[in-house]
Design a protein around this motif. Structure first.
Motif, PDB file in Angstrom:
ATOM      1  N   GLY A 318      35.453  40.439  20.948  1.00 40.74           N
ATOM      2  CA  GLY A 318      34.873  39.219  21.440  1.00 40.74           C
ATOM      3  C   GLY A 318      35.671  38.759  22.674  1.00 40.74           C
ATOM      4  N   GLY A 319      36.962  39.227  23.008  1.00 41.96           N
ATOM      5  CA  GLY A 319      37.653  38.720  24.206  1.00 41.96           C
ATOM      6  C   GLY A 319      38.073  37.287  24.123  1.00 41.96           C
ATOM      7  N   TRP A 320      37.987  36.887  22.956  1.00 41.55           N
ATOM      8  CA  TRP A 320      38.274  35.090  22.673  1.00 41.55           C
ATOM      9  C   TRP A 320      39.640  34.775  22.996  1.00 41.55           C
ATOM     10  CZ3 TRP A 320      34.254  32.438  20.966  1.00 41.55           C
ATOM     11  CH2 TRP A 320      33.122  33.173  20.687  1.00 41.55           C
ATOM     12  N   VAL A 321      40.519  35.764  23.187  1.00 37.06           N
ATOM     13  CA  VAL A 321      41.741  35.374  23.314  1.00 37.06           C
ATOM     14  C   VAL A 321      42.506  36.132  24.734  1.00 37.06           C
ATOM     15  CG1 VAL A 321      44.462  34.889  22.851  1.00 37.06           C
ATOM     16  CG2 VAL A 321      42.611  34.553  21.164  1.00 37.06           C
ATOM     17  N   ARG A 322      42.461  35.536  25.801  1.00 33.84           N
ATOM     18  CA  ARG A 322      42.725  36.231  27.052  1.00 33.84           C
ATOM     19  C   ARG A 322      44.277  35.933  27.496  1.00 33.84           C
ATOM     20  NH1 ARG A 322      39.541  33.049  31.856  1.00 33.84           N
ATOM     21  NH2 ARG A 322      40.352  30.857  31.591  1.00 33.84           N
ATOM     22  N   ARG A 323      44.735  36.717  28.176  1.00 29.28           N
ATOM     23  CA  ARG A 323      46.494  36.774  28.326  1.00 29.28           C
ATOM     24  C   ARG A 323      46.593  35.910  29.645  1.00 29.28           C
ATOM     25  NH1 ARG A 323      47.448  43.104  29.505  1.00 29.28           N
ATOM     26  NH2 ARG A 323      46.794  43.159  31.732  1.00 29.28           N
ATOM     27  N   GLY A 324      47.802  35.378  29.829  1.00 31.96           N
ATOM     28  CA  GLY A 324      48.048  34.656  31.133  1.00 31.96           C
ATOM     29  C   GLY A 324      49.571  34.181  30.823  1.00 31.96           C
ATOM     30  N   VAL A 325      50.039  33.382  31.825  1.00 35.44           N
ATOM     31  CA  VAL A 325      51.294  33.038  31.832  1.00 35.44           C
ATOM     32  C   VAL A 325      51.564  31.868  30.793  1.00 35.44           C
ATOM     33  CG1 VAL A 325      52.088  33.378  34.162  1.00 35.44           C
ATOM     34  CG2 VAL A 325      50.812  31.263  33.581  1.00 35.44           C
ATOM     35  N   TRP A 326      50.430  31.381  30.142  1.00 41.90           N
ATOM     36  CA  TRP A 326      50.504  30.277  29.234  1.00 41.90           C
ATOM     37  C   TRP A 326      50.918  31.038  27.911  1.00 41.90           C
ATOM     38  CZ3 TRP A 326      46.426  31.090  32.223  1.00 41.90           C
ATOM     39  CH2 TRP A 326      45.358  32.025  31.849  1.00 41.90           C
ATOM     40  N   ILE A 327      50.732  32.014  27.539  1.00 46.62           N
ATOM     41  CA  ILE A 327      50.935  32.858  26.215  1.00 46.62           C
ATOM     42  C   ILE A 327      52.335  33.758  26.659  1.00 46.62           C
ATOM     43  CG2 ILE A 327      50.516  34.643  24.620  1.00 46.62           C
ATOM     44  CD1 ILE A 327      47.725  33.676  24.944  1.00 46.62           C
ATOM     45  N   GLY A 328      53.456  33.178  25.784  1.00 46.98           N
ATOM     46  CA  GLY A 328      54.714  33.534  26.296  1.00 46.98           C
ATOM     47  C   GLY A 328      54.907  35.210  26.380  1.00 46.98           C
ATOM     48  N   GLY A 329      53.866  35.996  25.599  1.00 52.43           N
ATOM     49  CA  GLY A 329      54.170  37.611  25.695  1.00 52.43           C
ATOM     50  C   GLY A 329      52.957  38.280  26.472  1.00 52.43           C
ATOM     51  N   MET A 330      53.216  39.568  26.986  1.00 48.08           N
ATOM     52  CA  MET A 330      52.046  40.145  27.341  1.00 48.08           C
ATOM     53  C   MET A 330      51.635  41.067  26.330  1.00 48.08           C
ATOM     54  SD  MET A 330      51.088  39.884  30.494  1.00 48.08           S
ATOM     55  CE  MET A 330      50.605  41.581  31.254  1.00 48.08           C
ATOM     56  N   ASP A 331      50.479  41.605  26.208  1.00 48.83           N
ATOM     57  CA  ASP A 331      50.010  42.348  24.883  1.00 48.83           C
ATOM     58  C   ASP A 331      50.262  43.765  25.191  1.00 48.83           C
ATOM     59  OD1 ASP A 331      48.018  42.358  26.983  1.00 48.83           O
ATOM     60  OD2 ASP A 331      46.510  41.957  25.538  1.00 48.83           O
ATOM     61  N   PHE A 332      51.555  44.185  25.573  1.00 46.07           N
ATOM     62  CA  PHE A 332      51.501  45.778  25.663  1.00 46.07           C
ATOM     63  C   PHE A 332      51.723  46.532  24.500  1.00 46.07           C
ATOM     64  CE2 PHE A 332      53.225  45.671  30.393  1.00 46.07           C
ATOM     65  CZ  PHE A 332      52.394  45.008  30.806  1.00 46.07           C
ATOM     66  N   GLN A 333      51.690  45.839  23.390  1.00 47.25           N
ATOM     67  CA  GLN A 333      51.615  46.669  21.929  1.00 47.25           C
ATOM     68  C   GLN A 333      52.748  47.923  21.840  1.00 47.25           C
ATOM     69  OE1 GLN A 333      48.495  49.156  20.940  1.00 47.25           O
ATOM     70  NE2 GLN A 333      47.670  49.082  23.206  1.00 47.25           N
ATOM     71  N   ARG A 334      53.814  47.493  22.324  1.00 46.46           N
ATOM     72  CA  ARG A 334      54.810  48.749  22.317  1.00 46.46           C
ATOM     73  C   ARG A 334      55.308  48.939  20.710  1.00 46.46           C
ATOM     74  NH1 ARG A 334      52.717  49.126  26.845  1.00 46.46           N
ATOM     75  NH2 ARG A 334      53.934  49.772  28.562  1.00 46.46           N
ATOM     76  N   CYS A 335      55.906  47.715  20.226  1.00 46.72           N
ATOM     77  CA  CYS A 335      56.589  47.891  19.444  1.00 46.72           C
ATOM     78  C   CYS A 335      55.754  46.982  17.834  1.00 46.72           C
ATOM     79  CB  CYS A 335      57.969  46.887  19.444  1.00 46.72           C
ATOM     80  SG  CYS A 335      59.078  47.910  20.365  1.00 46.72           S
ATOM     81  N   GLY A 547      45.784  21.718  35.514  1.00 44.92           N
ATOM     82  CA  GLY A 547      44.167  22.265  35.486  1.00 44.92           C
ATOM     83  C   GLY A 547      43.814  23.034  34.025  1.00 44.92           C
ATOM     84  N   THR A 548      43.037  24.123  34.534  1.00 45.92           N
ATOM     85  CA  THR A 548      42.642  24.914  33.753  1.00 45.92           C
ATOM     86  C   THR A 548      43.983  25.513  32.923  1.00 45.92           C
ATOM     87  OG1 THR A 548      40.622  25.364  34.813  1.00 45.92           O
ATOM     88  CG2 THR A 548      41.334  27.056  33.224  1.00 45.92           C
ATOM     89  N   ALA A 549      44.908  25.966  33.419  1.00 45.94           N
ATOM     90  CA  ALA A 549      46.131  26.613  33.015  1.00 45.94           C
ATOM     91  C   ALA A 549      46.555  25.969  31.869  1.00 45.94           C
ATOM     92  CB  ALA A 549      47.171  26.866  33.965  1.00 45.94           C
ATOM     93  N   ALA A 550      46.618  24.430  32.015  1.00 48.32           N
ATOM     94  CA  ALA A 550      47.169  23.453  31.036  1.00 48.32           C
ATOM     95  C   ALA A 550      46.065  23.621  29.930  1.00 48.32           C
ATOM     96  CB  ALA A 550      47.198  21.975  31.719  1.00 48.32           C
ATOM     97  N   ASP A 551      45.125  23.529  30.065  1.00 47.83           N
ATOM     98  CA  ASP A 551      44.054  23.960  28.911  1.00 47.83           C
ATOM     99  C   ASP A 551      44.308  24.979  28.071  1.00 47.83           C
ATOM    100  OD1 ASP A 551      42.892  21.099  29.484  1.00 47.83           O
ATOM    101  OD2 ASP A 551      41.520  22.299  30.562  1.00 47.83           O
ATOM    102  N   ASN A 552      44.343  26.164  28.817  1.00 50.90           N
ATOM    103  CA  ASN A 552      44.543  27.328  28.196  1.00 50.90           C
ATOM    104  C   ASN A 552      45.828  27.441  27.398  1.00 50.90           C
ATOM    105  OD1 ASN A 552      42.317  28.863  29.078  1.00 50.90           O
ATOM    106  ND2 ASN A 552      43.134  29.419  30.885  1.00 50.90           N
ATOM    107  N   TYR A 553      46.902  26.676  27.800  1.00 43.84           N
ATOM    108  CA  TYR A 553      48.184  26.633  27.053  1.00 43.84           C
ATOM    109  C   TYR A 553      47.967  25.956  25.790  1.00 43.84           C
ATOM    110  CZ  TYR A 553      52.474  24.779  25.441  1.00 43.84           C
ATOM    111  OH  TYR A 553      53.573  24.516  24.646  1.00 43.84           O
ATOM    112  N   VAL A 554      47.330  24.695  25.730  1.00 43.95           N
ATOM    113  CA  VAL A 554      46.842  23.981  24.621  1.00 43.95           C
ATOM    114  C   VAL A 554      46.142  24.733  23.663  1.00 43.95           C
ATOM    115  CG1 VAL A 554      45.916  21.669  23.832  1.00 43.95           C
ATOM    116  CG2 VAL A 554      47.369  21.796  25.740  1.00 43.95           C
ATOM    117  N   TYR A 555      45.113  25.338  23.907  1.00 45.13           N
ATOM    118  CA  TYR A 555      44.165  26.341  23.330  1.00 45.13           C
ATOM    119  C   TYR A 555      44.763  27.161  22.504  1.00 45.13           C
ATOM    120  CZ  TYR A 555      40.601  23.414  25.950  1.00 45.13           C
ATOM    121  OH  TYR A 555      40.094  22.411  26.531  1.00 45.13           O
ATOM    122  N   SER A 556      45.506  27.861  23.337  1.00 44.44           N
ATOM    123  CA  SER A 556      46.282  29.154  22.722  1.00 44.44           C
ATOM    124  C   SER A 556      47.196  29.008  21.715  1.00 44.44           C
ATOM    125  CB  SER A 556      46.880  30.318  24.038  1.00 44.44           C
ATOM    126  OG  SER A 556      45.663  30.076  25.040  1.00 44.44           O
TER     127      SER A 556
END
Length: 690
Positions: A318-335, A547-556
């Motif tokens: 569903g793509g309900w959680v998108r990545r961005g600077v507001w989520i502290g990690g990138m989803d590179f799924q290495r480990c 703006g939107t970035a702040a909302d994404n942080y709170v939501y995520s």
């Protein structure tokens, strides 16, 4: 690779903060034969350690192929985990079967460590030109420490290496390989010199990021313990008793000099709030690779570690959680954590588990309003239950899970910390009975480990990542992280000393040190066991937090975990927990007994050693040293086979305890008469099995 006297390509000027870097490639080698130049070169040594965290080698060399982590669906460094034929002296490229051009070469560490050694040799050889005795000793202490550290990393990975302790003049291509015994003697000698030259806990270049006497003591103890361990059992018998006692003394200095452990395990990693924040200055931290937000300080390699521990959340259903600077990690799924990495914890009483694993992501992208979901509702939920839990045997997990009893689980509403963003749904995972959660996984159903079933092809990419590198201060989604990377701390020092006591069969002393570490790991009275935090909170101080970035942080970032869902029989409590051992090495906790049975640990010594390896996981999970620890203790093969399915078939005894010597280096060697090495001579340089 060749040794050249001007091997360092970028250096730093001497300044109050060693991170205030500027390129000084315009300096001639004569500059480093002056007092001013030598001190500038000393400051530049700090830059060499930042290499370790700048790219894929950060985890490939240190975490892959062990009991703690395996690869997920990204196959960049797969061969370092599976020990297949691509892990060889030539390195892997797409033409030899690598997934991409980012695969780590066995030459990466080899080359970079010798760059630092070259600088250290220049300082040591020319230190007498410094008239000020205090400055001279400081420069020597730093040079001996970095040379010792770099040779430690080389010897831990490759065994015997080239010992170059004088500045090379011109191009040198006729080296000899030292034995592992000779190499450890050099490492220990350098650390002893550094230990003796450092003026106590004097933070010359800035507290928390400067090497001190306690730093040297910690690594001196590690080197002595390495020489005394199983990998070197063919030749180390004459060293064991004296080395272990010296290591105990060195640990005791570090512990006495730097005080007690920091009270809250979260302060080590989870409560990182931004660049140079207070938790980067903790007395517990003995060594760190320093970073800050000044783009000019990135140097050749920035901090890329935030990429490697996070699942592929943006590609979940569903793509309900998108990545961005507001989520502290990138989803590179290495480990991807192994089953062992979850099962080794006491899921109820060990706070480290719930202060380390990220188990809930909030929705920041409304993909389908027909489901009645809102931003800030849980979008990804990971239930870390135990094997004996049958609560979820009849549940269907994966995409779009509807579980009405997740609202107010069994009528329990834990109290949230004052100021938490999720006060209206305190302790619940959904705010409406019967509400869907787009993506949900569980560890066990019907006593079987089913977590890898929630996956994309061909390998699982759905897991609970760890938060020790999360950084919400990044200026771009794929920008460099700005937080320091801890490389040594007192939590490990206690476990090093405990292992020394175990090897001397002083189990009572070992128990005391182990309990110091476990006492900090307990829930404290009043703690909310459902609360979670990580370095994403640094986004609150990020200039992009608008703006939107702040909302994404709170939501995520919902500040919640799945503690009560994962332990469904536990009543809501804020009582303190108890992890203290009352006997050792007999009558160990159930989670340890299960692991000891799996690896066949029977004698008191084997039980004690494997318990300490378990405790190191609980305390140090993901802290860049697991491969060397298992190689050192002769347990790499048995524990990888027992707990890492992807590694179990490829890992080979008498081969994979060491890394291949880079073929590019061997091919560049010449005999003293200038002739090329024969094939037989080249084979003598290589480690067994390669």
């Amino acid at each position: 690779m060749s040794f050249v006297i001007i091997a360092i390509l970028s250096l730093t000027s001497c300044s109050k903060d060693f991170l205030d870097e500027e390129l000084t490639t315009q300096y001639s080698t004569e500059y480093f034969e002056t007092a001013e130049g030598l001190e500038a070169l000393t400051v530049s040594l700090y830059g060499n350690i930042r290499w370790h965290f700048g790219y894929e080698w950060a985890y490939g060399l240190t975490l892959y192929g062990t009991d703690e982590f395996t690869n997920a669906n990204d196959l960049t460094n797969e061969m370092w985990n599976t020990y297949d034929s691509r892990l060889g002296p030539l390195g892997a490229t797409p033409s030899t079967g690598a997934a991409n051009w980012n695969a780590t070469s066995p030459a990466a560490l080899w080359d970079e460590m010798y760059y630092g050694i070259s600088s250290a040799n220049t300082i040591i050889a020319n230190a007498d030109i410094i008239d000020n005795e205090e400055i001279k000793n400081r420069c020597l202490a730093h040079a001996y420490f970095l040379r010792g550290y770099n040779y430690y990393r080389l010897t831990a990975q490759y065994g015997g290496v080239v010992l170059q302790t004088e500045p090379a003049v011109g191009v040198v291509r006729n080296f000899e390989r030292s034995t592992e015994e000779e190499s450890w003697e050099q490492v220990i000698s350098d650390f002893r010199n550094a230990y003796n030259l450092f003026a106590g806990e004097v933070f010359t270049y800035g507290k928390g990021i400067t090497w001190t006497k306690a730093t040297a003591a910690h690594f001196l103890a590690k080197a002595l313990l390495f020489r005394s361990s199983e990998r070197n059992s063919d030749w180390n018998s004459a060293y064991i008793q004296s080395d272990l006692q010296e290591a105990i003394d060195a640990c005791s200095y570090a512990i006495g000099a730097r005080g007690t452990l920091t009270n809250n395990y979260s302060d080590l990693y989870a409560n990182w709030t931004g660049v140079d924040c207070e938790i980067e200055q903790l007395d517990e931290i003995l060594m760190a690779a320093g970073h800050n937000a000044d783009g000019a300080t990135t140097g050749r390699f920035g901090n890329r570690t935030y990429n490697y521990f996070t699942p592929q959340f943006s590609n979940f259903s569903g793509g309900w959680v998108r990545r961005g600077v507001w989520i502290g990690g990138m989803d590179f799924q290495r480990c991807r954590p192994t089953e062992y990495a979850y099962a080794v914890y006491d899921h109820v009483n060990d706070a480290r588990m719930w202060k380390t694993f990220k188990t809930v992501y909030g929705i920041n992208n409304i993909a389908d309003n027909n489901l009645g979901l809102e931003s800030g509702d849980p979008g990804i939920v990971m239930i870390l239950n135990s094997q004996n839990d049958n609560t979820y045997d009849g549940y269907n997990f994966g995409a779009y899970v509807q579980n009405p009893d997740w609202v107010d689980v069994n009528g329990r509403l834990p109290e949230w910390e004052e100021g938490s963003r999720q006060t209206e749904t305190a302790g619940t995972l959904t705010s409406t009975p019967g509400q869907y959660v787009p993506n949900v996984s569980v560890l066990y159903q019907n006593g079987e480990y089913v977590a890898p079933n929630f996956k994309s092809q061909p390998i699982c990419n759905f897991f609970a990542g760890i938060n020790k590198t999360d950084d919400g201060s990044r200026f771009a989604e794929k920008g460099d992280a700005h937080r320091d990377v801890t490389m040594a701390r007192l939590g490990e020092t206690y476990l090093l000393r405990a292992e020394c006591y175990v090897r001397l069969e002083q189990y009572g002393n070992a128990l005391n040190d182990i309990n110091v570490v476990r006492e900090r790991a307990q829930w404290k009275a009043g703690e909310n066991r459902s609360f979670y935090s990580d370095g994403s909170q640094a986004f609150e101080n990020n200039a992009l937090n608008t703006g939107t970035a702040a909302d994404n942080y709170v939501y995520s970032n919902l500040n919640m975990n799945t503690y009560y869902l994962s332990n469904p029989d536990i009543a809501v409590t804020t009582d303190a927990s108890d992890l203290m051992l009352t006997s050792f090495p007999g009558n160990l906790p159930a989670e340890d007994e299960a692991i000891l049975t799996a690896v066949g640990a029977g004698s008191d010594y084997e039980r004690a050693l494997h318990f300490i390896l378990n405790e190191r996981t609980r305390e140090l999970l993901g802290e860049w040293q697991r491969w060397e620890t298992l190689s050192r203790t002769g347990t790499l093969i048995s524990r990888a086979r027992a707990f890492n399915p992807e590694a179990s078939t490829g890992i080979t005894e008498n081969k994979h305890e060491l890394r291949p010597i880079p073929q590019s280096f061997i091919d560049g060697l010449l005999n003293d008469d200038g002739t090329n090495l024969t094939d037989a001579q080249k084979a003598e340089w290589q480690n067994p099995g390669y």
